[in-house]
Motif scaffolding. Structure first.
Motif: not given
Length: 305
Positions: A230, A265, A269, A273
């Motif tokens: 990330f 991105s 991300w 997560r």
């Protein structure tokens, strides 16, 4: 019986065809195609306006030379890593991993391709391009494959310099020099390489662990690697804006760069997560789209704008 069917070819002809197919597989054609494409982008951007016949001829010769040397480096990589390749599902099919090609034959093939490619670049392009291309061969085939890859989890970061060279080679082929524009293109690929390969390593981690390679997910774990993926996409986002900032390109490229980098991105991300192998695969595949379309946008912008 259909005489055009390869299955009914005489045994020597079928054997020769299979052997050439094995040699061709050693060159990692898909990887080399991307290398030559990135080099071609560097060539195009180095020539103002629409290139004439002399520039087109020079670019074609340079692409051929770069293709040969890149193929040689790929073949040498297969030779050095044949035992590792045999342990990994992704690479177990390679002729060297299966023992279909002998080591002396593979080494001779790699050396022949490298020598021919360097000769073409030196005689028909310019010495600078030849030496830079040969240095890239040494960087990938020796420094990365033999030294860095089995020793450090930062192998992709440091060794990425070799993979980022194609636009520089293309620029040097057309101008006989290395300008700051070529270095910007180098920086983009250099920063793109770690999140691209680490996304792959995340869902292939057991293969790398079995092969004994210290890839980042093996040495530092899944969560740490996801964070690095990330963070690298954020730095890459900034680097992708540099062609516009330094007036190498216009608004068409900027729109593409923002959309592609935001997409990369966003994938990273989500991967950080909420990890899954399926998402890691999607991130890896999107990274390929990101680089290919980004450089295609540079090409279109160069001519249309």
């Amino acid at each position: 019986m259909n005489p055009s069917d390869p299955s009914v070819l005489p045994a020597p002809a079928a054997s020769a065809h299979a052997k050439w197919a094995q040699f061709y597989a050693l060159t990692k054609p898909r990887v080399v195609q991307l290398i030559v494409f990135c080099a071609l982008i560097g060539m195009v951007l180095a020539v103002p306006g629409v290139p004439g016949w002399p520039e087109l001829k020079l670019a074609a010769i340079a692409c051929a030379g770069i293709w040969l040397v890149a193929g040689a480096a790929a073949a040498f990589n297969c030779l050095v890593e044949q035992r590792i390749d045999a342990k990994m599902r992704r690479t177990a099919w390679r002729p060297t991993a299966k023992g279909e090609l002998s080591n002396p034959l593979t080494l001779a093939f790699s050396g022949g391709l490298c020598a021919l490619g360097c000769w073409i670049l030196y005689v028909w392009v310019n010495p600078l391009t030849m030496w830079l291309t040969f240095a890239t061969f040494v960087g990938y085939a020796v420094v990365y494959t033999v030294i860095l890859k089995p020793l450090t989890p930062q192998n992709i970061v440091i060794g990425g310099a070799s993979g980022a060279m194609p636009p520089v080679l293309g620029w040097a082929a057309m101008t006989g020099s290395v300008g700051p524009e070529a270095l910007i293109l180098f920086l983009i690929i250099f920063l793109w390489t770690p999140p691209h390969f680490w996304a792959l390593a995340l869902y292939r981690v057991e293969d790398y662990r079995k092969a004994g390679l210290p890839m980042l997910p093996v040495t530092h774990g899944n969560e740490f690697t996801r964070l690095q993926v990330f963070l690298y996409t954020l730095v890459l986002f900034a680097a992708c804006l540099m062609p516009f900032i330094f007036r190498m390109s216009g608004w068409l490229y900027l729109l593409a760069a923002v959309a592609l980098s935001a997409g990369f991105s966003w994938h990273a991300w989500r991967l950080w997560r909420n990890y899954s192998d399926a998402l890691a695969r999607k991130t890896f595949r999107f990274s390929l789209i990101h680089l290919s379309v980004l450089f295609a946008a540079l090409l279109l912008d160069h001519y249309l704008v």
